[in-house]
Design a protein around this motif. Structure first.
Motif, PDB file in Angstrom:
ATOM      1  N   LEU A   1       1.630   6.576  -6.895  1.00 47.14           N
ATOM      2  CA  LEU A   1       0.544   7.462  -7.315  1.00 47.14           C
ATOM      3  C   LEU A   1       0.927   8.929  -7.119  1.00 47.14           C
ATOM      4  N   THR A   2       1.606   9.227  -6.031  1.00 44.50           N
ATOM      5  CA  THR A   2       2.039  10.602  -5.775  1.00 44.50           C
ATOM      6  C   THR A   2       3.003  11.067  -6.861  1.00 44.50           C
TER       7      THR A   2
ATOM      8  N   THR B   1       1.016   4.114  -2.919  1.00 48.65           N
ATOM      9  CA  THR B   1       0.759   5.514  -2.574  1.00 48.65           C
ATOM     10  C   THR B   1       1.896   6.412  -3.058  1.00 48.65           C
TER      11      THR B   1
ATOM     12  N   LEU C   1       4.210  12.501   2.510  1.00 46.94           N
ATOM     13  CA  LEU C   1       3.560  11.293   3.008  1.00 46.94           C
ATOM     14  C   LEU C   1       3.686  11.125   4.520  1.00 46.94           C
TER      15      LEU C   1
ATOM     16  N   MET D   1       0.838  -1.198   0.000  1.00 44.12           N
ATOM     17  CA  MET D   1       0.000   0.000   0.000  1.00 44.12           C
ATOM     18  C   MET D   1       0.875   1.251   0.000  1.00 44.12           C
ATOM     19  N   ARG D   2       1.935   1.238   0.788  1.00 44.54           N
ATOM     20  CA  ARG D   2       2.843   2.392   0.854  1.00 44.54           C
ATOM     21  C   ARG D   2       3.496   2.631  -0.509  1.00 44.54           C
TER      22      ARG D   2
END
Length: 116
Positions: free
Chosen positions: A38-39, A35, A56, A31-32
């Motif tokens: 995506l960033t 994320t 983050l 998940m990290r």
């Protein structure tokens, strides 16, 4: 166009998309890592290890470990900032863009299959 979902529908969509990712042949990211990826792909560049960590709310070593994995998968690349040697720039790659695009396509496909 507004999309209206009940919480259970949103959770079902998330489940279906993540299940598709786990079952597929694409790299299995945490998940990290997703994320961070995506960033990098959705927010305008430039991206640095320091900037990603601040955005983050994690440490630079956390970002570095995630980028090590994603770099080995060719989803991102890192380069020393020529103007400021202390900074490491994180750049997009074609492989990473395709990975993100497939996730977006998957979200749309799964959303269309949700019962109302």
């Amino acid at each position: 166009m507004a999309i209206v979902m009940r919480p259970i529908q949103a959770l079902r969509l998330w489940q279906q998309v993540t299940l598709s990712q786990v079952r597929g042949d694409a790299p299995d990211l945490t998940m990290r890592q997703v994320t961070i990826l995506l960033t990098i792909y959705l927010d305008p560049p430039p991206h640095t290890v320091r900037g990603l960590a601040e955005k983050l709310g994690v440490t630079k070593p956390v970002i570095t470990r995630a980028l090590d994995t994603m770099g080995a998968l060719k989803l991102v690349s890192r380069h020393r900032d020529e103007r400021d040697k202390r900074n490491v720039l994180v750049k997009r790659t074609v492989e990473g863009a395709l990975y993100i695009e497939r996730i977006g396509d998957d979200i749309i496909a799964k959303a269309l299959d949700l019962p109302l």
